[in-house]
Write an enzyme that holds these catalytic residues in place. Structure first.
Site, PDB file in Angstrom:
ATOM      1  N   HIS A   1       0.847  -1.208   0.000  1.00 54.45           N
ATOM      2  CA  HIS A   1       0.000   0.000   0.000  1.00 54.45           C
ATOM      3  C   HIS A   1       0.873   1.245   0.000  1.00 54.45           C
ATOM      4  O   HIS A   1       1.519   1.579   0.995  1.00 54.45           O
ATOM      5  CB  HIS A   1      -0.941   0.020   1.207  1.00 54.45           C
TER       6      HIS A   1
ATOM      7  N   HIS B   1       1.459   5.434  -2.069  1.00 57.13           N
ATOM      8  CA  HIS B   1       0.967   6.504  -2.961  1.00 57.13           C
ATOM      9  C   HIS B   1       2.175   7.146  -3.637  1.00 57.13           C
ATOM     10  O   HIS B   1       2.753   8.100  -3.112  1.00 57.13           O
ATOM     11  CB  HIS B   1       0.175   7.546  -2.171  1.00 57.13           C
TER      12      HIS B   1
ATOM     13  N   GLN C   1      -9.421   9.329  -5.537  1.00 52.42           N
ATOM     14  CA  GLN C   1      -9.154   9.969  -4.238  1.00 52.42           C
ATOM     15  C   GLN C   1     -10.323  10.830  -3.756  1.00 52.42           C
ATOM     16  O   GLN C   1     -10.654  10.845  -2.574  1.00 52.42           O
ATOM     17  CB  GLN C   1      -7.892  10.831  -4.353  1.00 52.42           C
TER      18      GLN C   1
ATOM     19  N   HIS D   1      -9.401   1.763  -0.251  1.00 49.19           N
ATOM     20  CA  HIS D   1      -9.239   2.466   1.011  1.00 49.19           C
ATOM     21  C   HIS D   1     -10.583   2.292   1.717  1.00 49.19           C
ATOM     22  O   HIS D   1     -11.599   2.807   1.240  1.00 49.19           O
ATOM     23  CB  HIS D   1      -8.959   3.945   0.777  1.00 49.19           C
TER      24      HIS D   1
ATOM     25  N   GLU E   1     -11.247   4.210   6.579  1.00 47.47           N
ATOM     26  CA  GLU E   1     -10.120   4.926   7.198  1.00 47.47           C
ATOM     27  C   GLU E   1     -10.719   6.069   7.998  1.00 47.47           C
ATOM     28  O   GLU E   1     -10.746   7.231   7.572  1.00 47.47           O
ATOM     29  CB  GLU E   1      -9.153   5.442   6.129  1.00 47.47           C
TER      30      GLU E   1
ATOM     31  N   ASP F   1       2.207   3.192   2.921  1.00 45.40           N
ATOM     32  CA  ASP F   1       1.211   4.223   2.619  1.00 45.40           C
ATOM     33  C   ASP F   1       1.841   5.541   2.158  1.00 45.40           C
ATOM     34  O   ASP F   1       1.600   5.980   1.042  1.00 45.40           O
ATOM     35  CB  ASP F   1       0.277   4.462   3.811  1.00 45.40           C
TER      36      ASP F   1
HETATM   37 FE   FE2 Z   1      -3.513   5.096   1.225  1.00 43.01          FE
END
Ligand code: FE2
Length: 411
Positions: free
Chosen positions: A55, A57, A150, A208, A211, A307
């Site tokens: 995971h 970005h 996103q 995702h 979260e 992440d």
């Molecule tokens: Fe993430």
């Protein structure tokens, strides 16, 4: 034989030499005497499968401070900052930062990364940039891309079409962010849409998911149910799952077997979960990390992800998956020896399994492995030592000399 790694120790404590030829592991035996083009002395050192980050970005990494730092430290301010940055950055900028990160990660022994890529950038720069990066690193690093809306599958205008456009362009996995949709109902509908899209195209799913510190954020339940309905078992992951930290125990007792039945993997991200969650608490402050030991005990596959590294959500991070596992085992209270060994697996073998990679220290597998300056996984977690050698597809791609400290304290 191209490379012989001599005198090493495997994770189970057994002594092993590893022979490599043609990019493949050709032997793993206590003592190999055949000649090799290159011999790597690993006497007493841990030989391990490579680190895998399930995971990340990569479109946002190494952008810390642009356009400014995240003052509140929250997920939501991070998303807002990223929204500004993605309007400003060029494709060349994204590629340069991503390649810089890939080099740092490879130096740390990370040979596969699943990166979410924001597809809600209407000019599509992020997707084009990361497709280029995937191509440029492919001989060394397996970069798996997730089409990640996103700003919301439904909340962002045109996001669903952008997900499809990204998949058409070659992005590998279907993403989503149900807890960021306008309503719980819209979130659930987005989970269904993502799973149906993946089923129709034969792809994997990684959302995702939940979260949030809101115990009523239960999209993981829908994700598991949709996985079963569509026959996606073993191809779906829920990332973060932080709301589970705050859920009622009675509900979790029903939820855990459902996740296990669906064979949905969990990918918590300890460095990020411990810093983004609990921000609205006074004291006691919740940790936010999902219920890692309980998920594992229920039979759920759990991997730790990185992440973020120096981006709108997190000012630190180094690409070192041992740092990730170190934080994870602390926050999840996994300090028993078998739990620490499990934490090591959660940044090596388990994420490789989630991503469908053929890593592993076995004859016939790809010759991708690392040699660490530590004798076993627990010492590796404690010391986070030098990666003495990183071998990818039969080629040494990084070496690190161990740091030496000369002590003259006089006692
Ligand atoms: Fe993430």
């Amino acid at each position: 034989m191209d490379i012989l790694v001599k005198g090493g120790v495997l994770a189970d404590g057994s002594r092993a030499d590893v022979a490599i030829a043609g990019g493949i592991i050709t032997a793993v035996e206590p003592r190999i005497t055949a000649q090799a083009g290159e011999v790597i002395d690993a006497t007493g050192k841990l030989i391990s499968a490579p680190f895998v980050d399930a995971h990340f970005h990569m479109d946002a990494t190494l952008s810390y401070g642009r356009p400014r730092v995240n003052a509140s430290g929250t997920l939501l301010e991070g998303i807002a900052l990223w929204g500004e940055l993605k309007q400003q950055q060029t494709r060349e900028d994204i590629v340069a930062r991503a390649l810089d990160y890939c080099r740092q990660a490879v130096g740390q022994g990370v040979l596969a990364i699943r990166s979410h890529v924001d597809v809600t950038d209407p000019n599509f720069r992020t997707v084009e940039a990361l497709l280029e990066v995937r191509q440029r690193v492919r001989d060394v690093l397996d970069l798996q891309l997730v089409a990640f809306p996103q700003d919301g599958w439904y909340r962002a205008p045109g996001a669903e079409a952008q997900v499809i456009r990204a998949l058409d362009a070659g992005v590998d996995v279907v993403g989503g962010i149900p807890h960021f949709e306008r309503t719980m109902a819209a979130g659930a509908t987005s989970v269904r849409a993502a799973c149906e899209l993946a089923a129709a195209r034969g792809l994997r799913v990684d959302l995702h998911c939940d979260e949030s510190d809101d115990p009523h954020s239960r999209h993981i339940e829908t994700l598991a149910a949709e996985t079963i309905r569509l026959g996606l078992q073993g191809r779906v992951a829920g990332s973060h799952l932080t709301s589970m930290h705050s859920m009622d125990n009675y509900y979790v007792a029903k939820l855990l077997p459902l996740i296990a039945e669906a064979q949905v993997a969990a990918i918590p991200n300890p460095l990020i979960n411990i810093t983004l969650q609990g921000r609205m608490d006074s004291y006691p402050k919740r940790r936010g990390l999902t219920r890692v030991p309980e998920l594992r005990a229920a039979g759920v596959t759990v991997a730790f992800g990185q992440d973020c590294v120096r981006d709108p959500w997190y000012p630190l991070g180094s690409g070192d998956m041992l740092e990730v596992a170190h934080m994870g085992l602390h926050v999840a209270l996994m300090t028993a020896p078998d739990q620490m060994r499990a934490a090591y697996q959660m940044v090596t073998d388990t994420p490789a399994q989630i991503m469908g990679l053929d890593f592993g220290l076995e004859v016939g597998k790809r010759a991708s492995l690392i040699v660490l300056d530590a004798p076993d996984p627990i010492e590796a977690l404690r010391l986070r030592p030098a990666r003495l050698a990183v071998i990818s597809n039969g080629r040494v791609v990084a070496r690190t000399e161990p740091a030496r400290c000369a002590i003259s304290a006089g006692f």
